[in-house]
Scaffold this active site. Sequence first.
Site, PDB file in Angstrom:
ATOM      1  N   ARG A  38       0.942  -1.144  -0.062  1.00  0.00           N
ATOM      2  CA  ARG A  38       0.005  -0.149  -0.002  1.00  0.00           C
ATOM      3  C   ARG A  38       0.843   1.177   0.215  1.00  0.00           C
ATOM      4  O   ARG A  38       1.936   1.265   0.537  1.00  0.00           O
ATOM      5  CB  ARG A  38      -0.736   0.024   1.333  1.00  0.00           C
ATOM      6  N   GLY A  39       0.511   2.231  -0.743  1.00  0.00           N
ATOM      7  CA  GLY A  39       1.383   3.379  -0.969  1.00  0.00           C
ATOM      8  C   GLY A  39       0.253   4.582  -0.883  1.00  0.00           C
ATOM      9  O   GLY A  39      -0.969   4.217  -0.289  1.00  0.00           O
ATOM     10  N   LYS A  40       0.776   5.832  -0.974  1.00  0.00           N
ATOM     11  CA  LYS A  40      -0.185   6.939  -0.713  1.00  0.00           C
ATOM     12  C   LYS A  40      -1.521   6.711  -1.419  1.00  0.00           C
ATOM     13  O   LYS A  40      -2.501   7.114  -1.279  1.00  0.00           O
ATOM     14  CB  LYS A  40       0.696   8.440  -1.150  1.00  0.00           C
ATOM     15  N   PHE A  41      -1.167   6.691  -2.785  1.00  0.00           N
ATOM     16  CA  PHE A  41      -2.148   6.639  -3.748  1.00  0.00           C
ATOM     17  C   PHE A  41      -2.941   5.244  -4.389  1.00  0.00           C
ATOM     18  O   PHE A  41      -3.457   5.190  -5.257  1.00  0.00           O
ATOM     19  CB  PHE A  41      -2.205   7.743  -4.945  1.00  0.00           C
ATOM     20  N   VAL A  44      -2.086  -2.463  -3.451  1.00  0.00           N
ATOM     21  CA  VAL A  44      -1.898  -3.813  -4.520  1.00  0.00           C
ATOM     22  C   VAL A  44      -2.550  -4.877  -3.702  1.00  0.00           C
ATOM     23  O   VAL A  44      -2.312  -5.027  -2.393  1.00  0.00           O
ATOM     24  CB  VAL A  44      -0.380  -3.819  -4.649  1.00  0.00           C
ATOM     25  N   ASP A 153      12.653   6.254  -8.664  1.00  0.00           N
ATOM     26  CA  ASP A 153      12.023   5.798  -7.501  1.00  0.00           C
ATOM     27  C   ASP A 153      12.693   4.569  -7.208  1.00  0.00           C
ATOM     28  O   ASP A 153      11.849   3.564  -6.417  1.00  0.00           O
ATOM     29  CB  ASP A 153      10.644   5.813  -7.380  1.00  0.00           C
TER      30      ASP A 153
END
Length: 324
Positions: A38-41, A44, A153
């Site tokens: 999981r990220g900011k936006f 998965v 990144d």
Amino acid sequence: RRLDSRSGLAPGLLGESQTPISTEPMESVYDITGELGRGKFAVVRRCVEKATGKVFAAKFLRKRRRGRDCRADVIHEMAVLETARNNTRVVNLHTAYETDHDIILLLEYAAGGEIFDHCVSEELLPEAQITRLIRQTLEGVYHLHQSNLVHLDLKPQNILLTSLSPPGDIKIVDFGLARRLGAVGELREILGTPEYVAPEILNYEPITTATDLWSVGVIAYMLVTGESPFAGDDKQETYLNVSQVNVDYSREAFSRVSELAVDFVRKLLVKTPEDRPSAAECMSHPWLWQLCLSPEPAPATRTVRERSCGTKWTAPPEDPEDKE
Ligand code: ADP
Ligand code: MG
């Protein structure tokens, strides 16, 4: 933000993707079986294709972020994955779905998780495994750069493994910050994660392929030492450590590995981007080959060949289809 007058896009963004985006509910084709990250936006999720039992990673990307329509950013991420389709070190994009909220990328599943887990664990990987993973990462980065793409990144959370134990092959993921170089003049802006980001990004200086090589240096450092080279107690301190290239190369930190490992990392973690070796140049560093146990089988066509021990790596002839 600054937009390109021709495409109406921010610099370095790709405007079109070829992958069809289905508006059918993906739940009728896949069973969702858990969360992978999981990220900011993005979230998965692991999912299984009902008809075949095949496992995929579904990346749910929000179309609206901070009140702004970000559909174009998702299309860009898809287009980058498509451009890298022949790059075996990049995760494959299978298909895509769209709901009111999200665009969902169905990605090849990397079952071994993040190499990050091997950077923080009590038990670090043997040096021969580390050099194998770094060779594969460089191979992936080499091909991205051949296509004029920069990832921007690269970090241990965005390098996955096809299997955990024994560690499989690497797959590069997360092309949200990736950009195309060259087309519309200079690329600046864009921030990755302070710990992993090169000094030129912090200084708002032009971004080149060398920016990714800095990150490869950080990743190698972390796999070898189990420490993040620039992490400070707060953001401020981290930024300062990066811009002063304040790195611990003590014998303690590098106790587990050969002198050549230090030399490899030292060559990448240099402030001036032009002074860093390219991905192809890195590939012939002796550290990467000294401990190579047995020659790996010849890989599929169009990947950089991993030679047996002691052989210098040479870049393969350029493939015109790789260039856009
Ligand atoms: P974000 O942009 O939010 O960082 P990523 O694409 O990096 O999104 O995915 C977040 C995390 O989800 C990754 O760090 C990884 O742990 C997991 N993940 C992403 N893609 C896959 C995949 N193809 N297979 C397995 N896990 C994945
Ligand atoms: Mg990520």
